[in-house]
Scaffold this active site. Structure first.
Site, PDB file in Angstrom:
ATOM      1  N   ARG A   1     -48.811  73.495   9.612  1.00 51.74           N
ATOM      2  CA  ARG A   1     -49.892  74.352   8.510  1.00 51.74           C
ATOM      3  C   ARG A   1     -50.272  72.965   7.673  1.00 51.74           C
ATOM      4  O   ARG A   1     -49.457  72.621   7.586  1.00 51.74           O
ATOM      5  CB  ARG A   1     -49.117  75.039   7.955  1.00 51.74           C
ATOM      6  CG  ARG A   1     -49.511  76.286   7.019  1.00 51.74           C
ATOM      7  CD  ARG A   1     -48.444  77.847   7.373  1.00 51.74           C
ATOM      8  NE  ARG A   1     -47.737  77.159   5.628  1.00 51.74           N
ATOM      9  CZ  ARG A   1     -47.956  77.162   4.758  1.00 51.74           C
ATOM     10  NH1 ARG A   1     -48.003  79.658   4.665  1.00 51.74           N
ATOM     11  NH2 ARG A   1     -47.596  77.322   3.545  1.00 51.74           N
TER      12      ARG A   1
ATOM     13  N   THR B   1     -55.666  73.856   4.041  1.00 53.87           N
ATOM     14  CA  THR B   1     -56.121  74.739   4.989  1.00 53.87           C
ATOM     15  C   THR B   1     -55.129  75.657   5.303  1.00 53.87           C
ATOM     16  O   THR B   1     -56.238  77.041   4.864  1.00 53.87           O
ATOM     17  CB  THR B   1     -57.050  74.125   5.406  1.00 53.87           C
ATOM     18  OG1 THR B   1     -56.033  74.066   6.947  1.00 53.87           O
ATOM     19  CG2 THR B   1     -57.928  73.178   4.955  1.00 53.87           C
TER      20      THR B   1
ATOM     21  N   ASP C   1     -38.967  75.492   2.100  1.00 58.88           N
ATOM     22  CA  ASP C   1     -39.889  75.029   2.950  1.00 58.88           C
ATOM     23  C   ASP C   1     -38.701  75.738   4.603  1.00 58.88           C
ATOM     24  O   ASP C   1     -37.768  74.889   4.140  1.00 58.88           O
ATOM     25  CB  ASP C   1     -40.340  74.354   2.538  1.00 58.88           C
ATOM     26  CG  ASP C   1     -40.535  73.640   4.058  1.00 58.88           C
ATOM     27  OD1 ASP C   1     -42.023  73.541   3.719  1.00 58.88           O
ATOM     28  OD2 ASP C   1     -40.489  73.562   5.318  1.00 58.88           O
TER      29      ASP C   1
HETATM   30  C1  PRP Z   1     -43.819  76.746   8.223  1.00 56.44           C
HETATM   31  C2  PRP Z   1     -43.322  78.210   9.082  1.00 56.44           C
HETATM   32  C3  PRP Z   1     -44.362  79.272  10.294  1.00 56.44           C
HETATM   33  C4  PRP Z   1     -45.645  78.722   9.377  1.00 56.44           C
HETATM   34  C5  PRP Z   1     -45.980  80.009   8.116  1.00 56.44           C
HETATM   35  O1  PRP Z   1     -44.282  75.874   9.691  1.00 56.44           O
HETATM   36  O2  PRP Z   1     -41.885  78.031  10.202  1.00 56.44           O
HETATM   37  O3  PRP Z   1     -44.354  77.998  10.912  1.00 56.44           O
HETATM   38  O4  PRP Z   1     -45.216  78.073   8.652  1.00 56.44           O
HETATM   39  O5  PRP Z   1     -46.801  79.620   7.279  1.00 56.44           O
HETATM   40  P1  PRP Z   1     -47.792  80.675   7.684  1.00 56.44           P
HETATM   41  O6  PRP Z   1     -47.269  82.253   8.420  1.00 56.44           O
HETATM   42  O7  PRP Z   1     -48.699  80.481   6.209  1.00 56.44           O
HETATM   43  O8  PRP Z   1     -48.452  79.745   9.025  1.00 56.44           O
HETATM   44  P2  PRP Z   1     -44.135  74.389   8.963  1.00 56.44           P
HETATM   45  O9  PRP Z   1     -45.943  74.774   9.553  1.00 56.44           O
HETATM   46  O10 PRP Z   1     -44.242  73.651   7.277  1.00 56.44           O
HETATM   47  O11 PRP Z   1     -44.025  73.621   9.609  1.00 56.44           O
HETATM   48  P3  PRP Z   1     -42.188  72.699  10.495  1.00 56.44           P
HETATM   49  O12 PRP Z   1     -42.010  74.341  10.639  1.00 56.44           O
HETATM   50  O13 PRP Z   1     -42.808  71.734  11.024  1.00 56.44           O
HETATM   51  O14 PRP Z   1     -41.570  72.453   8.482  1.00 56.44           O
HETATM   52  N1  URA Z   2     -43.212  78.054   5.461  1.00 57.60           N
HETATM   53  C1  URA Z   2     -42.437  78.109   4.729  1.00 57.60           C
HETATM   54  O1  URA Z   2     -41.566  77.314   5.533  1.00 57.60           O
HETATM   55  N2  URA Z   2     -42.103  77.984   3.778  1.00 57.60           N
HETATM   56  C2  URA Z   2     -42.949  79.765   3.533  1.00 57.60           C
HETATM   57  O2  URA Z   2     -42.380  80.324   2.046  1.00 57.60           O
HETATM   58  C3  URA Z   2     -43.762  79.649   3.617  1.00 57.60           C
HETATM   59  C4  URA Z   2     -44.782  78.593   4.753  1.00 57.60           C
END
Ligand code: PRP
Ligand code: URA
Length: 214
Positions: free
Chosen positions: A109, A113, A205
């Site tokens: 993400r 944005t 997170d």
């Molecule tokens: C987190 C989570 C989802 C996403 C959710 O991943 O594991 O994939 O955010 O957010 P959204 O519904 O707003 O898209 P992140 O992008 O932090 O990546 P990571 O798993 O590599 O930490």
């Molecule tokens: N991704 C995460 O890991 N946690 C949140 O709360 C939202 C997005």
């Protein structure tokens, strides 16, 4: 946090799930505990998401005589973790369905944005013929889940389900609007998103807590 009801959304509020999820939420919970609990909950969520799988008759012989057993119909299913954090759900699901295939969708993400950016995709060649269960602990804005499902549909997949641990109502609504044919299972639907797109109260997170990166 579990009194949420929407078409196509199942909240798995089994006491074991709620208990384990509450420990995961606590900020003092260690990386080891977090990883272990995520794996345990994923097995319980897998039990629920596979509850309605169709069965077919299977004539067999027990040591005592013939009977008709029942087997899950169709090709082996595919678990699709959204990297990174979705990886934390895969082993627990494979404990229950060891013959399942695994496809990977790499998405992060963008912190500014909040748009999902793809960096990896690999799936079984015949993925279009299989039921795909997309897994990610968090459904926040819904951008990542929608992008992963868009990608699978572009490969011809028609039979999809989405499983997460914690969802925001905003993400559920956006995902259901974009893909009304994809049912959702969640352990909890929380209050709302904050200004940074984090789920409140959520668990922080998920990727960082799972892999100890922050
Ligand atoms: C987190 C989570 C989802 C996403 C959710 O991943 O594991 O994939 O955010 O957010 P959204 O519904 O707003 O898209 P992140 O992008 O932090 O990546 P990571 O798993 O590599 O930490
Ligand atoms: N991704 C995460 O890991 N946690 C949140 O709360 C939202 C997005």
């Amino acid at each position: 946090m579990t009194a949420f009801a929407a078409d196509g959304v199942t909240v798995v509020d089994h006491p074991l799930v709620t208990h384990k999820l509450s420990i995961m939420r606590a900020k003092e919970t260690s990386t080891v505990q977090f990883r272990t609990l995520l794996r345990e909950i994923s097995t319980l969520l897998c039990y629920e998401v596979t509850r309605e799988l169709p069965l077919e008759d299977w004539p067999l012989e027990t040591p005592v005589g013939p009977t008709t057993g029942r087997k899950i119909e169709g090709k082996k299913l595919v678990f699709v973790p959204i990297l990174r954090a979705g990886l934390g759900l895969v082993e627990g699901m494979l404990d229950l369905v060891p013959s399942a295939r695994v496809a990977h969708v790499g998405l992060y993400r963008d912190p500014e944005t909040l748009e999902a950016v793809e960096y990896y995709f690999r799936a079984p060649e015949d993925v279009a013929d299989r039921l795909c269960v997309v897994v990610d602990p968090m459904l926040a804005t819904g951008g990542s889940a929608i992008a992963a499902i868009d990608r699978l549909k572009a490969r011809g997949v028609r039979d999809l389900r989405f499983v997460c641990l914690v969802a925001a109502p905003e993400g559920v609504a956006r995902l259901r609007a974009a893909h009304p044919d994809v049912p959702v299972w969640a352990a909890a639907v929380d209050g709302h998103l904050n200004d940074h797109g984090y789920i409140v109260p959520g668990l922080g997170d998920a990727g960082d807590r799972l892999f100890g990166t922050r």
